[in-house]
Write a protein that holds these residues in place. Structure first.
Motif, PDB file in Angstrom:
ATOM      1  N   ALA A   3      43.356  53.591  29.861  1.00  0.00           N
ATOM      2  CA  ALA A   3      42.100  53.319  29.144  1.00  0.00           C
ATOM      3  C   ALA A   3      40.900  53.712  29.998  1.00  0.00           C
ATOM      4  O   ALA A   3      39.914  54.248  29.490  1.00  0.00           O
ATOM      5  N   ARG A   4      40.989  53.453  31.290  1.00  0.00           N
ATOM      6  CA  ARG A   4      39.863  53.809  32.182  1.00  0.00           C
ATOM      7  C   ARG A   4      39.719  55.310  32.329  1.00  0.00           C
ATOM      8  O   ARG A   4      38.611  55.815  32.562  1.00  0.00           O
ATOM      9  N   GLN A   5      40.815  56.028  32.197  1.00  0.00           N
ATOM     10  CA  GLN A   5      40.740  57.484  32.254  1.00  0.00           C
ATOM     11  C   GLN A   5      39.885  58.038  31.121  1.00  0.00           C
ATOM     12  O   GLN A   5      39.249  59.077  31.259  1.00  0.00           O
ATOM     13  N   ALA A   6      39.858  57.321  29.990  1.00  0.00           N
ATOM     14  CA  ALA A   6      39.089  57.773  28.825  1.00  0.00           C
ATOM     15  C   ALA A   6      37.661  57.232  28.825  1.00  0.00           C
ATOM     16  O   ALA A   6      36.889  57.533  27.906  1.00  0.00           O
ATOM     17  N   PHE A   7      37.309  56.453  29.836  1.00  0.00           N
ATOM     18  CA  PHE A   7      35.977  55.858  29.901  1.00  0.00           C
ATOM     19  C   PHE A   7      34.923  56.931  30.139  1.00  0.00           C
ATOM     20  O   PHE A   7      35.057  57.770  31.035  1.00  0.00           O
ATOM     21  N   SER A   8      33.866  56.904  29.355  1.00  0.00           N
ATOM     22  CA  SER A   8      32.826  57.931  29.463  1.00  0.00           C
ATOM     23  C   SER A   8      31.943  57.677  30.684  1.00  0.00           C
ATOM     24  O   SER A   8      31.532  56.534  30.933  1.00  0.00           O
ATOM     25  N   GLY A  47      42.122  44.981  28.012  1.00  0.00           N
ATOM     26  CA  GLY A  47      43.219  45.796  27.512  1.00  0.00           C
ATOM     27  C   GLY A  47      42.811  47.244  27.410  1.00  0.00           C
ATOM     28  O   GLY A  47      42.323  47.841  28.368  1.00  0.00           O
ATOM     29  N   ARG A  48      42.951  47.807  26.234  1.00  0.00           N
ATOM     30  CA  ARG A  48      42.593  49.214  26.035  1.00  0.00           C
ATOM     31  C   ARG A  48      41.140  49.399  25.621  1.00  0.00           C
ATOM     32  O   ARG A  48      40.693  50.517  25.415  1.00  0.00           O
ATOM     33  N   GLU A  49      40.409  48.283  25.473  1.00  0.00           N
ATOM     34  CA  GLU A  49      39.006  48.358  25.078  1.00  0.00           C
ATOM     35  C   GLU A  49      38.093  48.227  26.285  1.00  0.00           C
ATOM     36  O   GLU A  49      38.357  47.441  27.199  1.00  0.00           O
ATOM     37  N   CYS A  50      37.006  48.984  26.282  1.00  0.00           N
ATOM     38  CA  CYS A  50      35.932  48.837  27.260  1.00  0.00           C
ATOM     39  C   CYS A  50      34.661  48.517  26.481  1.00  0.00           C
ATOM     40  O   CYS A  50      34.067  49.406  25.863  1.00  0.00           O
ATOM     41  N   LEU A  51      34.286  47.245  26.473  1.00  0.00           N
ATOM     42  CA  LEU A  51      33.161  46.782  25.676  1.00  0.00           C
ATOM     43  C   LEU A  51      31.914  46.677  26.536  1.00  0.00           C
ATOM     44  O   LEU A  51      31.994  46.263  27.703  1.00  0.00           O
ATOM     45  N   ASP A  52      30.758  47.009  25.970  1.00  0.00           N
ATOM     46  CA  ASP A  52      29.524  46.866  26.735  1.00  0.00           C
ATOM     47  C   ASP A  52      29.140  45.393  26.821  1.00  0.00           C
ATOM     48  O   ASP A  52      29.779  44.518  26.225  1.00  0.00           O
ATOM     49  N   ALA A  53      28.084  45.095  27.576  1.00  0.00           N
ATOM     50  CA  ALA A  53      27.709  43.706  27.842  1.00  0.00           C
ATOM     51  C   ALA A  53      27.357  42.951  26.569  1.00  0.00           C
ATOM     52  O   ALA A  53      27.687  41.767  26.424  1.00  0.00           O
ATOM     53  N   VAL A  54      26.693  43.619  25.637  1.00  0.00           N
ATOM     54  CA  VAL A  54      26.336  42.973  24.375  1.00  0.00           C
ATOM     55  C   VAL A  54      27.591  42.639  23.574  1.00  0.00           C
ATOM     56  O   VAL A  54      27.754  41.516  23.072  1.00  0.00           O
TER      57      VAL A  54
END
Length: 223
Positions: free
Chosen positions: A23-28, A53-60
């Motif tokens: 998931a981190r590999q796909a992080f922009s 998990g597979r989600e990277c959510l912003d602070a909001v």
């Protein structure tokens, strides 16, 4: 003008495995900027993300999800929950954009920006007071400089790149930190996108559409 985008991704032990790494590999590494928030020649754009998990959510998104889950257990009504979410979002947005009088006053972890006539020299260094592990050793350009706080120190302190007019540079580094309250380890990926903009109209997707002229990496194995 110097525009700096400070992107942080935080994750915990449960996401250290193969699925989390994928998931981190796909992080922009870059995001659009709000042009109306730029009100000085030196602007900092802060964006934080949290991996689940597979989600990277912003602070909001992270705050909204957390409050929607926890506040009903405390007896909050739907109206009270929405009010608390709006308060949290306002607090996050308050620090999303910051404007500075000089590049030297940016005060970012592990990088320093020095103005040189029509250029910006960007340096990476290991700050033992603000940084996690591992300790970064390497070339110290100020090892013999009596006037430098890095005099005689065995730590990395080097020029990452020098930005001429309309050049774009990126610094990528990571660290393992310890939560002061729980003692739990957590991990962070830091990305600094820096643009020395002079000519033409600034595009909100300038960091997204263009490839950096320079990329400096300090990526370590985080065990």
């Amino acid at each position: 003008m110097l525009l700096v985008q400070n992107v942080n991704l935080t994750w915990y032990k449960k996401d250290r495995g193969a699925a989390g790494a994928e998931a981190r590999q796909a992080f922009s590494p870059a995001y659009p900027v709000n042009l109306t928030a730029i009100s000085s020649d030196i602007t900092l754009h802060n964006i934080s993300f949290y991996q689940n998990g597979r989600e990277c959510l912003d602070a909001v998104q992270t705050s909204r999800r957390s409050l929607e889950k926890s506040l009903p257990r405390l007896g909050f009504s739907p109206e009270q929950i929405q009010s608390e979410i709006e308060k949290r979002i306002r607090w996050i947005k308050r620090f999303e954009y910051q404007n500075f009088s000089s590049a030297e006053s940016l005060n970012l972890a592990d990088i320093a920006v020095c103005t040189q006539a029509d250029r910006f020299e960007v340096s990476f260094f290991y700050d033992e007071h603000r940084s996690g592990r591992p300790f970064r050793r390497g070339h110290n350009k100020d090892f013999n400089n009596l006037d430098s706080r890095f005099y005689g120190k065995d730590c990395v302190n080097e020029t990452a790149f020098v930005l001429a007019e309309n050049q774009y540079g990126r610094i990528v580094w990571n660290e393992r930190c310890t939560d002061y309250d729980t003692g739990e380890w957590y991990y962070q990926l830091h990305i600094y996108n820096l643009l020395h903009w002079v000519d033409g109209k600034l595009d909100k997707d300038i960091f997204v559409k263009n490839h950096p002229d320079f990329i400096y990496r300090q990526l370590a194995e985080l065990y």
